[in-house]
Design a protein around this motif. Structure first.
Motif, PDB file in Angstrom:
ATOM      1  N   VAL A 125       9.675   1.918  -1.590  1.00  0.00           N
ATOM      2  CA  VAL A 125       8.739   1.352  -0.625  1.00  0.00           C
ATOM      3  C   VAL A 125       7.350   1.630  -1.158  1.00  0.00           C
ATOM      4  O   VAL A 125       6.972   2.773  -1.359  1.00  0.00           O
ATOM      5  N   THR A 126       6.577   0.583  -1.416  1.00  0.00           N
ATOM      6  CA  THR A 126       5.245   0.819  -1.959  1.00  0.00           C
ATOM      7  C   THR A 126       4.195   0.846  -0.867  1.00  0.00           C
ATOM      8  O   THR A 126       3.341   1.699  -0.829  1.00  0.00           O
ATOM      9  N   SER A 127       4.236  -0.102   0.044  1.00  0.00           N
ATOM     10  CA  SER A 127       3.269  -0.065   1.141  1.00  0.00           C
ATOM     11  C   SER A 127       4.012  -0.373   2.433  1.00  0.00           C
ATOM     12  O   SER A 127       5.103  -0.926   2.427  1.00  0.00           O
ATOM     13  N   LEU A 128       3.382  -0.003   3.527  1.00  0.00           N
ATOM     14  CA  LEU A 128       4.059  -0.174   4.806  1.00  0.00           C
ATOM     15  C   LEU A 128       3.233  -1.136   5.639  1.00  0.00           C
ATOM     16  O   LEU A 128       2.246  -0.763   6.248  1.00  0.00           O
TER      17      LEU A 128
END
Lengths: 200, 505
Positions: free
Chosen positions: A181-184
Motif C-alpha cells: 500500500v503506497t498511499s491511502l
C-alpha cells in the motif's frame, strides 16, 4: 495379556524342591524362545529386525527428524526471522541474523539461519513455535552430512538440500500476504485485508 | 503535564484508600504514584494530556458515566474506582477497538516484547474477538527520518509523537491525516524528520509504529539485559539504561531513564551513538609493550611490572599526567591520590578536543562540552590543591618537556574529533608515553612506550558530576569482554602496593 504361573516361593526349607521350581520355569521360558528361533529359521515367521543401512528403515510421516525450512511460492525462504523458534529452543541451537528485505511486503527475513545439529534435542518446539510454518522437522533421520564436517546446518542447506527435491512450500503463504500500500486515498478502499478476524 | 507543583493538597479515595496529592494532580498521575496500574496509551508524563485513546476509564462515585483518568483532576472527597467489573469491561472493549485495525505483525515487529498492546491484551484483553469487519490496510515501512521507520498500520493514533514534535522539539514535523478508520500519522509532504531527538519517538510509541533504523531487526528485546548508567556523550549526563546481550558480547541500544533534575524523560540521538566504539573489534584487547624495536602484546602482570619499573626509573624526574574528562570521580580521586600525593606529580594536563565549542547548547539537552565529567575532574583536582579552569592543555603537555607521560585517553573517541591527530602527535614525542585507552586505533601509532587497555563506561561503576554539579551514579556494570582490560582504580591500587613493597625493600 499372557500370564505365566510361577510357583510360590517354597515355604519349607527343602532346597532341592525350591531349585526344581526355578529350573522348570527357566526351561519353559527357554522353550518359548527356541521355538521362535526355529520358526524364523524355517521362515515360518517374519523377523522384525531391519538390516539398516542396507535396508531402508521407514519411520512414518510424523517422525521428527532433520529440520528443513519451507519456501514461499516464489522460491524464497518463508521464514520471517521472528526468533520464536530460537526463543523456544531449550538447547539454544538456533542462530538467526535478521535483515531488511528489499520488498516492503516481506520486510524481515533471515540473512543467516543456522542450526547446530549437535546441540539439537529434536524436541520439535521450533516447529510448534513457528507462526508461519517455516520450519519443520522432516522424516530424514540420517544426520551425517555429505562431507562429514557441516554439523552446523546453514540456511541454504535447510532450504534446499538434495533430499528435499528443490524445497517444500509453506502452507501459509499467499493467503496472508500483505499487498503493498503506497498511499491511502478514498479510492483505495479495495485495500481491505483478506484476513478475517478470529482470535487475535 | 501530569503534576503541578503547588503547596495545596487534596485527599481523595482511590479504590477505597485515602490518597493525598498536590492540588491539580490528575487521577492518572496520582494512580501512577500510588502504583495503581490504569491501562493507558496516549497519556505520557512528559507530554500534555490528549485524552484520545479512551483507554484509562475509571468510575467516580456519584457520576453517571465512566471518565478518562488522565484528564480528570483529583478533587477533595472524590471516590475513584479502577477495579470494578464495569471499569474492567470498558478497558476490554477499548482495547478491542484499538486492535480492530492493528495488523498481526508481532513476529516481524521490533516492539514485540515491550508493546503496550501485547501487555494490555494479556492483562485486560477480550480474548474472543467479535469483530467481523475486515482490517484496513495502510502504508508500511515508510522512511520518515534519518533514524526512523514508520508503519502507519500498526499505529493506534495515540498522538504521543505529534505532541512530542509540538511540545518538546517544537518542530511540528508530524500530523494526523485523513479521517475515521483511514486516519494515519505522517510527515507533511515528502519532508523528513531530521532533528536530534528522533529516537525518543521510538521510545514513546506504545506500539511498533515507529521503529529505529539503528536497532531495527538487530535483536528481539526479550533477549536483552538492561543496566542503569549515565550517558557519557556530553556534560548533561542524561540518565540512561544500556541494553546488551552479554553472551553475544554486544551492546545493542541506549534508552533514557527518567531523571527529573537532569534529562526528564528524553535523551538525544547523539547520546545513542555512544555504543559505536564499544564493539570488540574496535577495542584495544591486549596490553602492548615497546621492547627493543618490537611492539608486542604482554600479559597483565608483565604490564604492571613494567609500569612499576618505569615509575622507579623516572623517580625524581618530571612525570606528567594527561587526563581527559571522561573518567569517573572515583577514578580521578584514586589516580590523584597516588600520583599527586605519593609520587609528587604536580603537572597535570587536561586533554580535550581541539574543536569543541564549550558554550554550545541546543536548547533541550545536548551541550557543547562532549565530556561527561569535566566538573568532576576539576573538583578532584581542587581536592588535591590544583586549581584549574576548563581548557585544552594538550599543547602545553607536548611542550612541557616531561620525561614520562601517563596519558589517559578519552573513552569515547567518537566525540573527540581530533583524537587521531592528537594520538599521532603524542606518539612522536621524545618522552616516554604510556597510553591508557579503549580504542584499537592506538595500535597504529608506533612510538608509544606502552598501551594499556581499559574497560569502558558500561563495564564500570562510579559517579559522574554533570555541568550543574548533579552527581549521578553508573549503577550497573556489565562483565567486560575485554578480558585483559584494566580498571583504573584496580591498576593504581596494584601500582601503589608494589611501590610500597619496593620502598620497604
Amino acid at each position: 495379556m499372557g500370564v505365566i504361573k510361577v510357583p510360590l516361593p517354597p515355604q519349607d526349607t527343602n532346597v532341592f524342591q525350591a531349585a526344581w521350581g526355578y529350573i522348570t520355569t527357566i526351561l519353559k521360558g527357554l522353550f518359548v524362545t527356541k521355538m521362535i528361533l526355529v520358526k524364523q529359521l524355517f521362515k515360518l515367521e517374519k523377523t522384525e529386525t531391519i538390516e539398516w543401512p542396507e535396508e531402508p528403515a521407514d519411520y512414518g510421516p510424523r517422525f521428527k527428524g532433520k529440520h528443513f525450512l519451507t519456501k514461499r511460492d516464489d522460491g524464497n525462504v518463508r521464514c520471517t526471522a521472528c526468533f520464536l523458534c530460537a526463543t523456544a529452543c531449550p538447547a539454544d541451537c538456533i542462530y538467526i541474523e535478521a535483515g531488511e528485505h528489499k520488498s516492503k511486503t516481506i520486510e524481515k527475513y533471515p540473512v543467516r539461519f543456522e542450526i547446530d545439529i549437535l546441540r539439537c534435542v529434536f524436541c520439535g518446539f521450533c516447529e510448534e513455535a513457528c507462526p508461519v510454518d517455516a520450519i519443520r522437522l522432516g522424516p530424514e533421520y540420517i544426520m551425517l552430512p555429505a562431507d562429514g564436517t557441516k554439523w552446523v546446518y546453514t540456511k541454504e542447506y535447510l532450504v534446499a538440500r538434495t533430499n528435499l527435491n528443490g524445497g517444500i512450500q509453506s502452507i501459509k503463504d499467499e493467503e496472508e500476504k500483505h499487498p503493498e500500500v503506497t498511499s491511502l486515498t478514498h479510492e483505495s478502499k479495495h485495500h481491505r485485508s483478506l484476513v478475517k478476524h478470529g482470535k487475535h | 503535564m501530569g503534576t503541578v507543583e503547588t503547596k495545596e493538597e487534596v485527599t481523595f479515595k482511590l479504590n477505597g484508600i485515602d490518597v493525598t496529592v498536590p492540588k491539580g494532580t490528575t487521577v492518572m498521575a496520582a494512580a501512577k504514584r500510588e502504583k495503581v496500574a490504569i491501562p493507558h496509551f496516549c497519556w505520557h508524563p512528559g507530554l500534555s494530556v490528549a485524552g484520545v485513546c479512551r483507554f484509562c476509564m475509571v468510575k467516580v462515585k456519584g457520576r453517571p458515566k465512566l471518565e478518562i483518568s488522565c484528564n480528570l483532576e483529583a478533587t477533595p472527597g472524590m471516590e475513584v474506582d479502577t477495579v470494578s467489573d464495569e471499569v474492567k469491561d470498558s478497558h476490554k472493549w477499548a482495547l478491542e477497538f484499538h486492535l480492530a485495525n492493528h495488523p498481526l505483525d508481532c513476529p516481524i515487529c521490533d516492539q514485540a516484547g515491550e508493546c503496550g498492546l501485547q501487555k494490555y491484551y494479556m492483562s485486560v484483553g477480550k480474548y474472543n474477538s467479535q469483530m467481523t469487519e475486515e482490517k484496513v490496510l495502510k502504508p508500511k515501512a515508510l522512511d520518515v527520518g534519518d533514524k526512523l521507520v514508520l508503519d502507519t498500520e500498526r499505529c493506534i493514533l495515540c498522538s504521543r509523537c505529534v505532541r512530542f514534535e509540538n511540545e518538546v522539539t517544537k518542530t511540528g514535523g508530524l500530523g494526523i491525516f485523513d479521517r475515521g478508520d483511514r486516519a494515519i500519522i505522517g510527515t507533511y509532504g515528502d519532508e523528513k524528520i531530521t532533528h536530534n531527538y528522533q529516537e525518543n519517538l521510538v521510545d514513546i510509541c506504545p506500539v511498533g509504529a515507529f521503529t529505529s533504523k539503528e536497532f531495527r531487526f538487530k535483536q528481539r528485546v526479550w533477549f536483552l539485559k538492561e543496566k542503569s548508567s549515565i550517558c557519557p556523550g556530553c556534560s548533561t549526563g542524561c540518565a540512561v539504561s544500556i541494553h546488551a546481550k552479554p553472551e553475544m558480547e554486544t551492546y545493542f541500544r541506549v534508552k533514557p531513564r527518567y531523571d527529573k533534575k537532569v534529562n526528564g524523560h528524553w535523551m538525544c540521538d547523539k547520546g545513542r551513538e555512544i555504543l559505536s566504539g564499544l564493539d570488540k573489534k574496535e577495542r584495544l584487547e591486549n596490553s602492548y609493550l615497546q621492547d627493543q624495536d618490537e611492539f608486542s602484546t604482554c600479559e597483565r602482570p608483565d604490564m604492571i611490572n613494567h609500569l612499576n619499573s618505569l615509575l622507579s626509573r623516572f623517580r625524581g624526574k618530571k612525570i606528567s599526567l594527561l587526563v581527559s574528562a571522561q573518567y569517573t570521580n572515583e577514578e580521578y580521586e584514586r589516580l590523584f591520590s597516588f600520583f599527586v600525593e605519593k609520587m609528587g606529580v604536580r603537572s597535570i594536563f587536561q586533554w580535550r578536543s581541539k574543536e569543541e565549542k564549550l558554550n554550545d547548547f541546543d536548547g533541550i539537552l545536548l551541550r557543547g562540552d562532549r565530556n561527561p565529567n569535566t566538573r568532576g575532574l576539576l573538583d578532584a583536582l581542587r581536592k588535591f590543591h590544583i586549581l584549574k579552569e576548563v581548557e585544552n592543555e594538550f599543547e602545553a603537555c607536548l611542550t612541557s618537556s616531561s620525561d614520562l607521560i601517563f596519558a589517559f585517553s578519552p573513552l569515547l573517541s567518537s566525540s573527540f574529533s581530533s583524537f587521531e591527530e592528537d594520538l599521532a602527535r603524542l606518539s612522536k614525542l621524545k618522552s616516554c608515553v604510556c597510553l591508557f585507552t579503549t580504542s584499537y586505533q592506538a595500535r597504529d601509532y608506533i612510538g608509544f612506550n606502552s598501551l594499556i587497555p581499559l574497560v569502558s563506561f558500561p563495564e564500570k561503576t562510579g559517579h559522574y558530576t554533570n555541568y550543574k554539579g548533579e552527581k549521578r551514579e553508573l549503577e550497573g556494570a556489565y562483565p567486560s569482554f575485554i578480558h585483559e582490560g584494566f580498571d583504573v582504580c584496580e591498576l593504581v591500587n596494584e601500582l601503589d602496593s608494589n611501590i610500597k613493597a619496593s620502598l620497604r625493600a
